[in-house]
Design a protein around this motif. Structure first.
Motif, PDB file in Angstrom:
ATOM      1  N   TYR A 123       1.025  -1.180  -0.116  1.00 25.68           N
ATOM      2  CA  TYR A 123      -0.061   0.064   0.006  1.00 25.68           C
ATOM      3  C   TYR A 123       0.834   1.238  -0.104  1.00 25.68           C
ATOM      4  O   TYR A 123       1.531   1.332   0.926  1.00 25.68           O
ATOM      5  N   TYR A 126       2.337   3.455   2.850  1.00 28.70           N
ATOM      6  CA  TYR A 126       3.330   3.101   3.633  1.00 28.70           C
ATOM      7  C   TYR A 126       4.346   3.822   3.515  1.00 28.70           C
ATOM      8  O   TYR A 126       5.266   4.119   4.585  1.00 28.70           O
ATOM      9  N   ASN A 174      -3.694  -5.179   0.120  1.00 27.87           N
ATOM     10  CA  ASN A 174      -3.581  -3.990  -0.781  1.00 27.87           C
ATOM     11  C   ASN A 174      -2.216  -3.890  -1.141  1.00 27.87           C
ATOM     12  O   ASN A 174      -1.514  -3.454  -0.366  1.00 27.87           O
ATOM     13  N   ARG A 244     -13.403   8.581   8.971  1.00 27.01           N
ATOM     14  CA  ARG A 244     -11.946   8.967   9.703  1.00 27.01           C
ATOM     15  C   ARG A 244     -12.023   8.055  10.991  1.00 27.01           C
ATOM     16  O   ARG A 244     -11.460   8.735  11.873  1.00 27.01           O
TER      17      ARG A 244
HETATM   18  C1  LIG Z   1      -3.963  -1.065   3.210  1.00 24.25           C
HETATM   19  C2  LIG Z   1      -4.801  -0.070   3.741  1.00 24.25           C
HETATM   20  N1  LIG Z   1      -4.361   0.438   4.920  1.00 24.25           N
HETATM   21  C3  LIG Z   1      -4.798   1.615   5.213  1.00 24.25           C
HETATM   22  C4  LIG Z   1      -5.820   2.644   4.473  1.00 24.25           C
HETATM   23  C5  LIG Z   1      -6.242   3.831   5.059  1.00 24.25           C
HETATM   24  O1  LIG Z   1      -7.482   3.707   5.692  1.00 24.25           O
HETATM   25  P1  LIG Z   1      -8.197   4.532   6.585  1.00 24.25           P
HETATM   26  O2  LIG Z   1      -9.263   5.249   5.473  1.00 24.25           O
HETATM   27  O3  LIG Z   1      -8.877   4.065   7.457  1.00 24.25           O
HETATM   28  O4  LIG Z   1      -7.181   5.844   6.903  1.00 24.25           O
HETATM   29  C6  LIG Z   1      -6.111   1.969   3.596  1.00 24.25           C
HETATM   30  C7  LIG Z   1      -6.867   2.786   2.286  1.00 24.25           C
HETATM   31  O5  LIG Z   1      -7.113   2.498   1.177  1.00 24.25           O
HETATM   32  C8  LIG Z   1      -5.611   0.625   2.847  1.00 24.25           C
HETATM   33  O6  LIG Z   1      -5.845   0.173   1.703  1.00 24.25           O
END
Ligand SMILES: Cc1ncc(COP(=O)(O)O)c(C=O)c1O
Length: 398
Positions: A123, A126, A174, A244
């Motif tokens: 993702y 990160y 993801n 959020r």
């Molecule tokens: C793997 C992953 N982690 C975190 C997030 C962020 O999520 P949030 O909307 O809860 O900040 C996403 C958003 O697409 C995501 O795909």
């Protein structure tokens, strides 16, 4: 002459959002854009949860406690219990989405210059959180030939140095859709335990698993009280990205106390979102079953369409709602921009996320793209019509 920090200069724009100005320009020209670049589902946020939020009497919109609204924290264990997972409110810190959960976890676990091992592609954000925390990402590369399965764990073990403080996984993954089998998670947990480091698992897609391998949460791994940190969110589960609201779940209370310091500096997470999140726990389990069935339908449809396009390399993802495909093109960044700038089919085009931004290793992912199957099958079909015709016309076709 003012300047911005070196840190900001070194950051790249998110591959998921960097082409937005080109999409805006396409829309301004009257072109319909199918947004498959971002994990923003078209599924309705559960009306019952929205209704509960509307009915909540509010006279002052107060700060909520830094760890989260108490009634919500107390209720979350009920959600986990449905999956046979025992947690107590004291194991939970409510955050501003999973995004903040990841950032705060890194801040509390790692010092500047420490190393974080992540299987790639990962993702893309990160990279941003690691840069903000001054942490170096050490990637372990998975490949499309193996449906992006995690390489044998000794590849991870070999990357561990005295500076390694954590391994970060996303399960279901993801951008690849890979689902980590229990056996792999157990192998990794033995490694982190032996090395005294953390295993952070981002489980925001935990419900969206389509094959026979059941999803295994990090919270189910025995004897891992210290090492496991789970990142969660309501963004995808309840199609409530704008609320959020996320959380960190760990039985390591010393770590939670460290995280609380950062949480206090940012005061609190959105209170309105937490009211909605609390209401969503009361939804019938059929809600999530129906949503998962719908994503499964989209997954199969997308895979069938993509597989029928000559020279596209893809696989059937097992979880989440993304597919990472390789296209017969010179460069995915150029292709994705061209789709928005120079292409339309019957007044329509498609926005995709170019692959390179999902890798830490330079040069990887240049022919790959991520597709989020967040639109209904009719829209997905129209988007795939665009992609198929675009690939035939693209001047940089391989
Ligand atoms: C793997 C992953 N982690 C975190 C997030 C962020 O999520 P949030 O909307 O809860 O900040 C996403 C958003 O697409 C995501 O795909």
């Amino acid at each position: 002459m003012t300047k911005v920090s070196n840190r900001s200069q070194q950051l790249s724009l998110s591959p998921i959002r960097k082409l937005v100005p080109f999409a805006d320009a396409a829309e301004a020209r009257g072109t319909k854009v199918y947004y498959l670049n971002i994990g923003q589902p078209d599924i309705k946020t559960p009306p019952k949860a929205i209704q509960r939020l509307k009915e909540t009497p509010i006279d002052i919109l107060k700060y909520s406690p830094s760890s989260g609204i108490n009634s919500y924290r107390k209720k979350l264990p009920k959600y986990f219990k449905r999956y046979g997972i025992q947690v107590v409110p004291e194991d939970i810190m409510i955050t501003t989405g999973a995004s903040e959960a990841i950032f705060l976890s890194l801040m509390a676990i790692m010092d500047i210059g420490d190393e974080l091992i992540i299987p790639e592609p990962f993702y893309a954000n990160y990279s941003g959180f690691a840069a903000m925390a001054g942490v170096k990402i050490v990637p372990v590369t998975s490949s499309i030939e193996n449906n992006f399965a995690l390489p044998p764990v000794h590849f991870i073990q070999e990357k561990i140095t005295p500076k390694t403080k954590a391994i970060l996984l996303c399960n279901p993954n993801n951008p690849t859709g890979y689902v980590y089998p229990r056996s792999v998670l157990e192998e990794l947990s033995s490694i982190v335990k032996a090395k005294g480091i953390y295993l952070i698992i981002d489980e925001v897609y935990r419900e969206f698993v389509y094959n026979d391998t059941p999803f295994c949460s990090g919270l189910e791994l025995p004897g891992m009280k210290q090492e496991i940190v789970i990142v969660d969110s309501i963004s995808k589960r309840y199609s409530a990205c704008g609320a959020r609201v996320g959380s960190i779940i760990t039985r390591n209370h010393a770590l939670l106390r460290a995280i609380l310091k950062y949480a206090q500096f940012r005061l609190s997470s959105p209170g309105l979102g937490q009211i909605l999140a609390e209401a969503a726990i009361d939804l019938a389990p059929t809600y999530l079953e129906e949503v998962t069935t719908e994503y499964d339908r989209r997954r199969q449809h997308l895979f069938a369409r993509l597989s029928a396009i000559p020279k596209v390399i893809c696989y059937l993802p097992e979880g989440a709602f993304y597919l990472f495909a390789q296209l017969p093109i010179d460069n995915a960044d150029r292709f994705c921009q061209w789709l928005l700038e120079s292409f339309s089919h019957e007044g329509q085009t498609v926005m995709l996320a170019p692959g390179s931004g999902f890798y830490a290793s330079p040069g990887l992912g240049e022919k790959e793209i991520r597709i989020a199957y967040v639109l209904n099958t009719k829209d997905l079909d129209a988007a795939m019509d665009c992609l198929e015709i675009a690939l035939a016309k693209y001047p940089g076709r391989d």
